[in-house]
Design a protein around this motif. Structure first.
Motif, PDB file in Angstrom:
ATOM      1  N   PRO A 139       0.820  -1.207   0.000  1.00 11.82           N
ATOM      2  CA  PRO A 139       0.000   0.000   0.000  1.00 11.82           C
ATOM      3  C   PRO A 139       0.851   1.253   0.000  1.00 11.82           C
ATOM      4  O   PRO A 139       1.955   1.274   0.509  1.00 11.82           O
ATOM      5  CB  PRO A 139      -0.809  -0.131   1.295  1.00 11.82           C
ATOM      6  CG  PRO A 139       0.031  -0.993   2.170  1.00 11.82           C
ATOM      7  CD  PRO A 139       0.754  -1.931   1.262  1.00 11.82           C
ATOM      8  N   ILE A 140       0.328   2.328  -0.572  1.00 10.70           N
ATOM      9  CA  ILE A 140       1.026   3.605  -0.630  1.00 10.70           C
ATOM     10  C   ILE A 140       0.228   4.623   0.171  1.00 10.70           C
ATOM     11  O   ILE A 140      -0.971   4.786  -0.027  1.00 10.70           O
ATOM     12  CB  ILE A 140       1.181   4.071  -2.090  1.00 10.70           C
ATOM     13  CG1 ILE A 140       1.993   3.031  -2.875  1.00 10.70           C
ATOM     14  CG2 ILE A 140       1.857   5.438  -2.160  1.00 10.70           C
ATOM     15  CD1 ILE A 140       2.123   3.341  -4.326  1.00 10.70           C
ATOM     16  N   ILE A 141       0.885   5.337   1.082  1.00 11.97           N
ATOM     17  CA  ILE A 141       0.189   6.247   1.982  1.00 11.97           C
ATOM     18  C   ILE A 141      -0.208   7.536   1.254  1.00 11.97           C
ATOM     19  O   ILE A 141       0.524   8.042   0.410  1.00 11.97           O
ATOM     20  CB  ILE A 141       1.074   6.584   3.198  1.00 11.97           C
ATOM     21  CG1 ILE A 141       0.286   7.395   4.223  1.00 11.97           C
ATOM     22  CG2 ILE A 141       2.336   7.322   2.789  1.00 11.97           C
ATOM     23  CD1 ILE A 141       0.989   7.537   5.558  1.00 11.97           C
ATOM     24  N   THR A 178      -4.682   6.006   5.962  1.00 12.24           N
ATOM     25  CA  THR A 178      -5.316   5.630   4.704  1.00 12.24           C
ATOM     26  C   THR A 178      -4.240   5.366   3.658  1.00 12.24           C
ATOM     27  O   THR A 178      -3.348   6.193   3.460  1.00 12.24           O
ATOM     28  CB  THR A 178      -6.261   6.743   4.208  1.00 12.24           C
ATOM     29  OG1 THR A 178      -7.184   7.059   5.249  1.00 12.24           O
ATOM     30  CG2 THR A 178      -7.022   6.300   2.976  1.00 12.24           C
ATOM     31  N   TYR A 179      -4.351   4.242   2.971  1.00  7.10           N
ATOM     32  CA  TYR A 179      -3.351   3.826   2.008  1.00  7.10           C
ATOM     33  C   TYR A 179      -4.034   3.452   0.698  1.00  7.10           C
ATOM     34  O   TYR A 179      -5.109   2.839   0.703  1.00  7.10           O
ATOM     35  CB  TYR A 179      -2.543   2.635   2.528  1.00  7.10           C
ATOM     36  CG  TYR A 179      -1.732   2.948   3.754  1.00  7.10           C
ATOM     37  CD1 TYR A 179      -0.362   3.145   3.661  1.00  7.10           C
ATOM     38  CD2 TYR A 179      -2.332   3.057   5.008  1.00  7.10           C
ATOM     39  CE1 TYR A 179       0.397   3.442   4.783  1.00  7.10           C
ATOM     40  CE2 TYR A 179      -1.581   3.354   6.130  1.00  7.10           C
ATOM     41  CZ  TYR A 179      -0.219   3.549   6.011  1.00  7.10           C
ATOM     42  OH  TYR A 179       0.520   3.849   7.122  1.00  7.10           O
ATOM     43  N   SER A 197      -4.086   1.271  -2.713  1.00  6.24           N
ATOM     44  CA  SER A 197      -3.564  -0.031  -3.115  1.00  6.24           C
ATOM     45  C   SER A 197      -3.033   0.022  -4.542  1.00  6.24           C
ATOM     46  O   SER A 197      -3.269   0.989  -5.290  1.00  6.24           O
ATOM     47  CB  SER A 197      -4.662  -1.088  -3.009  1.00  6.24           C
ATOM     48  OG  SER A 197      -5.666  -0.851  -3.980  1.00  6.24           O
ATOM     49  N   PHE A 219      -3.982  -3.829   8.219  1.00  5.87           N
ATOM     50  CA  PHE A 219      -4.432  -3.105   7.041  1.00  5.87           C
ATOM     51  C   PHE A 219      -5.705  -3.783   6.541  1.00  5.87           C
ATOM     52  O   PHE A 219      -5.680  -4.947   6.145  1.00  5.87           O
ATOM     53  CB  PHE A 219      -3.357  -3.117   5.948  1.00  5.87           C
ATOM     54  CG  PHE A 219      -2.127  -2.325   6.318  1.00  5.87           C
ATOM     55  CD1 PHE A 219      -2.056  -0.977   6.014  1.00  5.87           C
ATOM     56  CD2 PHE A 219      -1.069  -2.921   6.974  1.00  5.87           C
ATOM     57  CE1 PHE A 219      -0.926  -0.240   6.366  1.00  5.87           C
ATOM     58  CE2 PHE A 219       0.055  -2.194   7.319  1.00  5.87           C
ATOM     59  CZ  PHE A 219       0.118  -0.836   7.013  1.00  5.87           C
ATOM     60  N   LYS A 245      -5.380   1.621   7.829  1.00  5.91           N
ATOM     61  CA  LYS A 245      -4.486   1.056   8.838  1.00  5.91           C
ATOM     62  C   LYS A 245      -5.112   1.220  10.218  1.00  5.91           C
ATOM     63  O   LYS A 245      -5.477   2.317  10.621  1.00  5.91           O
ATOM     64  CB  LYS A 245      -3.126   1.759   8.810  1.00  5.91           C
ATOM     65  CG  LYS A 245      -2.156   1.248   9.872  1.00  5.91           C
ATOM     66  CD  LYS A 245      -0.861   2.032   9.874  1.00  5.91           C
ATOM     67  CE  LYS A 245       0.070   1.568  10.994  1.00  5.91           C
ATOM     68  NZ  LYS A 245       1.319   2.349  11.056  1.00  5.91           N
TER      69      LYS A 245
END
Length: 446
Positions: free
Chosen positions: A3-5, A10-11, A13, A146, A157
């Motif tokens: 995942p990327i923040i 909150t991330y 995908s 997650f 998260k």
């Protein structure tokens, strides 16, 4: 999935970026093909709607997940310890989760990940094992989860507070295993030899009726005449004998084998032997030595005494210096007044290193029954069984044979001077030490 923040908790995908890339590509094609442009607008609005629904679903609850970690109050060094995670889903729909537990840094586990699907309002338990190789305090952190919906654009998260400190003690799992076999008289199941008793021990137990298999030399003729039944004397192992574990804390015990240092193998076995001795109604004690102050736990036979020994073993560590055997001789004479079985855990790699300490070993052997325990170099043993194809390999194998032969010479020299020895691979230390203890008791040498 990595995942990327985008903002706190909150991330986005990989799926989010894949779909977004497809929408952008469709817009580019629509610049040249008007029909594709209309399709791109529809895809974009659908994408935005799904993204919004995903966010709303994920953040519809303040505390969407609850959970805790169930770790033992203390971990057993060198053994697999089971850790349990209990997680509850409070969402009213099915979710996907990735669980990352913050494991103590001593384990250096950087890829811990448990993936699972949760039904609506469901509970699940997950287990994993940790094998510590050092004693001390281990700090666990939070449990990070997650969580995502079936849409899969966003990951939320959730950090579940679970910080705790768990101490790692000498191997009490190994101690309990041997204790169970000893109580049930099944020590042969774990490699303990059945020792044939030579003659009688000196301690009388009781007179009982003769049953097939009893030694006919033990028949008590006076009791037989009184009762008109064949009666025999029953003897038991002599009790209240001192069993002292002596641990070398010098640098020779820092050598590692299969994850553990020799010192930890010695500590684990000392705990096992002490417990077995207490089961046999003997007195268990502990002495450590190095070049400075030592730890002394005087021998006692109370069952609760094992806790004192365990606490003393927990804090032991080497100082990487040369051990002072003369200090050991003085310590034993000061604290141990009764003839005892002294199990000395040390390591001699060369014959000359043993010769330097031989006068002190002989002085200990005059007052006590001394068993010197040292270790086979298992890496050398592996070399001896490998095929040599080059000159360098032949030279290495020759050196390995020399060191292996010296170990055997050490055993021979000590035995010639009346000192018992155990030369053992580290993993077989506990079994071999128990065998020697039971053998010496059976022979009445203690």
């Amino acid at each position: 999935m990595n995942p990327i923040i985008i903002f706190k908790q909150t991330y986005l995908s990989n799926l989010f970026f894949q779909v977004l890339s497809g929408v952008v590509l469709t817009f580019l094609v629509g610049y040249f093909v008007p029909v594709a442009g209309a399709l791109a607008e529809i895809l974009f609005f659908g994408f935005v709607i799904l993204f919004g629904i995903d966010l709303i679903l994920l953040f519809s609850k303040k505390d969407p997940l609850t959970g805790n970690r169930l770790a033992p109050k203390r971990l057993s060094n060198g053994d697999n310890n089971t850790i349990r995670l209990q997680i509850s889903n409070r969402y009213n729909f099915r979710v996907d989760t990735e669980i990352i537990d913050e494991i103590p840094h001593q384990f250096q586990i950087r890829n811990f990940n448990i993936s699972s699907d949760f039904d609506a309002n469901a509970d699940q338990e997950f287990t994993y094992e940790l094998r510590p190789t050092e004693r001390g305090e281990y700090n666990f952190g939070n449990i990070n989860v997650f969580v995502g919906t079936k849409i899969g654009f966003v990951r939320r998260k959730v950090s579940l507070p679970a910080e705790e400190t768990v101490p790692v003690y000498p191997s009490f799992i190994q101690m309990r295993k041997f204790e169970m076999y000893a109580i049930s008289n099944r020590l042969t199941d774990v490699g303990i030899k059945k020792i044939r008793r030579v003659g009688h021990t000196m301690e009388f137990d009781q007179i009982k009726e003769y049953v097939r298999g009893d030694d006919v030399r033990s028949i008590n003729w006076k009791a037989t005449a009184r009762t008109n039944d064949l009666m025999v004397n029953q003897y038991q192992d002599e009790r209240s004998q001192n069993v002292i574990n002596v641990i070398d804390m010098g640098r020779v015990m820092k050598m590692p084998f299969e994850g553990l240092h020799l010192l930890d193998y010695a500590i684990n076995t000392s705990l096992v032997i002490s417990n077995i001795a207490l089961i046999k109604d003997d007195k268990a004690g502990l002495v450590t030595f190095s070049n400075d102050d030592s730890v002394v736990v005087k021998p006692e036979k109370k069952r609760t005494h094992i806790q004192r020994i365990q606490e003393a073993l927990y804090n032991l560590n080497t100082n990487f210096l040369e051990s002072d055997y003369e200090r050991l001789v003085i310590s034993l004479r000061k604290h141990v007044n009764q003839r005892s079985l002294v199990l000395l855990y040390t390591n001699f790699e060369t014959f000359s290193s043993m010769e330097r300490q031989l006068p002190y070993l002989q002085r200990i052997a005059k007052d006590h029954l001394l068993v010197t325990i040292f270790f086979e170099n298992t890496e050398m043993t592996k070399l001896l069984h490998e095929e040599s194809k080059t000159i360098g390999q032949i030279y290495t194998k020759t050196i390995a044979e020399k060191f292996t032969f010296e170990k055997k010479q050490i055993v021979k020299a000590l035995n010639q001077r009346g000192i018992q020895t155990i030369l053992t691979p580290p993993k077989e230390l506990s079994v071999n030490a128990i065998n020697k203890y039971l053998e010496l008791k059976a022979r009445g040498l203690i």
